[in-house]
Design an enzyme around this catalytic site. Structure first.
Site, mmCIF file in Angstrom:
data_model
loop_
_atom_site.group_PDB
_atom_site.id
_atom_site.type_symbol
_atom_site.label_atom_id
_atom_site.label_comp_id
_atom_site.label_asym_id
_atom_site.label_seq_id
_atom_site.Cartn_x
_atom_site.Cartn_y
_atom_site.Cartn_z
ATOM 1 C CB SER A 272 -1.012 0.045 1.161
ATOM 2 O OG SER A 272 -1.993 0.720 0.961
ATOM 3 C CE LYS A 276 0.046 5.221 -1.994
ATOM 4 N NZ LYS A 276 -0.848 4.493 -2.844
ATOM 5 C CD1 TRP A 363 -7.756 3.283 -1.966
ATOM 6 C CD2 TRP A 363 -9.434 4.316 -2.564
ATOM 7 N NE1 TRP A 363 -7.559 4.691 -1.428
ATOM 8 C CE2 TRP A 363 -8.934 5.039 -1.900
ATOM 9 C CE3 TRP A 363 -10.967 4.925 -3.065
ATOM 10 C CZ2 TRP A 363 -9.195 6.881 -1.782
ATOM 11 C CZ3 TRP A 363 -10.990 6.129 -3.234
ATOM 12 C CH2 TRP A 363 -10.263 7.045 -2.487
ATOM 13 C CG HIS A 413 -5.636 -2.527 0.386
ATOM 14 N ND1 HIS A 413 -5.060 -2.119 -0.782
ATOM 15 C CD2 HIS A 413 -5.303 -1.632 1.530
ATOM 16 C CE1 HIS A 413 -4.080 -1.093 -0.103
ATOM 17 N NE2 HIS A 413 -4.288 -1.044 1.163
HETATM 18 C C1 GTR Z 1 -5.333 4.463 1.691
HETATM 19 C C2 GTR Z 1 -4.578 5.323 0.539
HETATM 20 C C3 GTR Z 1 -3.947 4.366 -0.381
HETATM 21 C C4 GTR Z 1 -3.411 3.365 0.411
HETATM 22 C C5 GTR Z 1 -3.772 2.965 1.831
HETATM 23 C C6 GTR Z 1 -2.653 2.333 2.759
HETATM 24 O O1 GTR Z 1 -5.947 5.203 2.729
HETATM 25 O O2 GTR Z 1 -5.694 5.817 -0.042
HETATM 26 O O3 GTR Z 1 -3.222 5.181 -1.449
HETATM 27 O O4 GTR Z 1 -1.800 3.917 0.563
HETATM 28 O O5 GTR Z 1 -4.229 4.025 2.532
HETATM 29 O O6 GTR Z 1 -1.732 2.632 2.781
HETATM 30 O O7 GTR Z 1 -3.240 1.610 3.352
#
Ligand code: GTR
Length: 432
Positions: A272, A276, A363, A413
């Site tokens: 996540s 990145k 997402w 996720h």
């Molecule tokens: C969310 C964000 C994502 C992702 C995620 C995470 O809120 O919108 O870009 O990075 O968090 O890191 O779990």
């Protein structure tokens, strides 16, 4: 309860719900409709800024790769300081017989003694006891503290800021004993060790706490004058993701100096926001021999121009500290970006890169993640590699492991045992 003034109560309720609706509507909308993905043209990867076709690995490495890296620094993640302060390493934990004797567990504190109030990065190191080192390994940051990644009671609990939780694992932004082990499902240490790999992890907040404080804390505070002019902070100054990636490079320095880790065979991994980060670390630091992005989404592996799920405007509104300020110029204006995320994946070449998505993680735009990898294939071919290059996405739970790798697994996720099994297999393919 006696309702004295029902009219007033419904008015209050309306105001409260309006406030809620307003704050929701203040956030840029997310699109989940494939038919609303705008027509887009991806920026050309294999043509230099001067217009020369890039037809050799040499021209890629000498000219085009540095051009693209600079574009990402200036427009997306921000520039990292070039100067690396002297680091000191102090071992604060050494357990020779962890995991019933299968592993050695250490924790090493990195700090920068010449810097006032230097951040302290506590790196948890697992190495196999079986077999002959130096071992190939994985390096990645964790979200809530090293103690959340494993049940061993000796692992230190962070003392700085951590994101609040409502389950008692964090109280007043301080981690507690109750959080021990809470993310162990994301870190299958036993399996990693039994497959002959080492593991290094550190809490991302040791490097930079994940909230917007105007870049006053964490590693940003180590370089107070970096990219700060008379008119304030430079739009190209590094954000938190670049700070975390810089921290991963400092962990790489430590692994490089550690005889149990084979620094030529270290995979950088993240989930996540930390996916990145692993991508940006892989781009800025080519010592990472393999790069893994797990469900990294917008600002990670997903193409920004698809504007599917989380968009550039949305991420910059929710997390104004993650990227450089210039990235905000592309809110609702993705087509003006001089890069897209296929070019980030191209920066890993010829090193193997693995992108993973999850079916229910819309997402993060699984299709956009796949297409970015697909569109990086040409750069791998310059190096006579065999990248993922099919035009259609692999089926759910049908991983493709070539010189680049991809899977979309069923479920939400997260990073789980299925994902790690793929990464270990992919590492075996490339590191053994
Ligand atoms: C969310 C964000 C994502 C992702 C995620 C995470 O809120 O919108 O870009 O990075 O968090 O890191 O779990």
């Amino acid at each position: 309860m006696i309702i004295q003034n029902p009219g007033r109560i419904s008015l209050i309720a309306a105001v409260i719900s309006l406030a809620f609706v307003m704050s929701e509507s203040d956030l840029p909308a997310a699109n989940y409709d494939e038919s609303k993905v705008p027509d887009y043209v991806l920026p050309e990867v294999l043509v230099t800024a001067a217009g020369a076709p890039v037809d050799s690995a040499g021209l890629w490495e000498k000219t085009r790769r540095p051009e693209i890296l600079k574009l990402f620094e200036n427009h997306v993640y921000g520039t990292q300081p070039g100067e690396i302060p002297v680091a000191a390493y102090e071992q604060i934990l050494h357990v020779a017989d962890a995991l019933d004797g299968r592993a050695t567990l250490r924790e090493i504190r990195i700090n920068f003694p010449e810097i006032n109030n230097s951040p302290e990065i506590f790196v948890l190191l697992w190495t196999p006891n079986k077999g002959q080192g130096p071992f190939p390994g994985f390096a990645g940051l964790n979200f809530n503290g090293n103690h959340t990644t494993h049940a061993d009671p000796r692992i230190r609990i962070p003392t700085g800021w951590v994101r609040s939780s409502n389950d008692g694992t964090v109280v007043n932004n301080r981690a507690t004993e109750a959080g021990r082990d809470s993310s162990a499902g994301r870190w299958p240490v036993e399996k990693i060790i039994d497959r002959g790999y080492a593991l290094a992890t550190a809490y991302c907040g040791d490097i930079d706490p994940d909230f917007h404080d105007g870049f006053k804390n964490g590693v940003h505070a180590m370089f107070p004058s970096f990219k700060t002019g008379a008119s304030g902070r430079d739009p190209e100054a590094w954000g938190t993701i670049a700070g975390w990636a810089w921290g991963l490079s400092r962990i790489m320095d430590l692994l490089d100096a550690d005889s149990a880790f084979d620094s030529e065979r270290i995979a950088v991994i993240g989930h996540s926001r930390l996916g990145k980060t692993s991508l940006w670390a892989g781009a800025t630091d080519t010592r990472f021999g393999l790069v893994i992005s797990n469900n990294s989404g917008c600002g990670g592996a997903a193409l920004s121009r698809r504007a599917f799920g989380e968009t550039v405007a949305r991420i910059n509104t929710s997390f104004p500290h993650w990227f450089c300020d210039r990235f905000k110029e592309y809110n609702d204006n993705e087509s003006a970006l001089p890069v897209d995320q296929h070019m980030l994946l191209a920066l890993m070449a010829p090193r193997p890169v693995y992108v993973a998505s999850a079916e229910d993680d819309r997402w993060a735009d699984p299709k956009g993640e796949f297409l970015a990898l697909r569109n990086a294939a040409g750069i791998y071919r310059l190096f006579e590699k065999d990248p993922v290059d099919s035009d259609s996405m692999p089926e759910i739970n049908q991983p493709v492991h070539k010189d680049t790798g991809y899977h979309i697994r069923s479920g939400k996720h997260d990073i789980n045992d299925y994902d790690w099994t793929q990464y270990l297999d992919f590492a075996d393919k490339h590191f053994r």
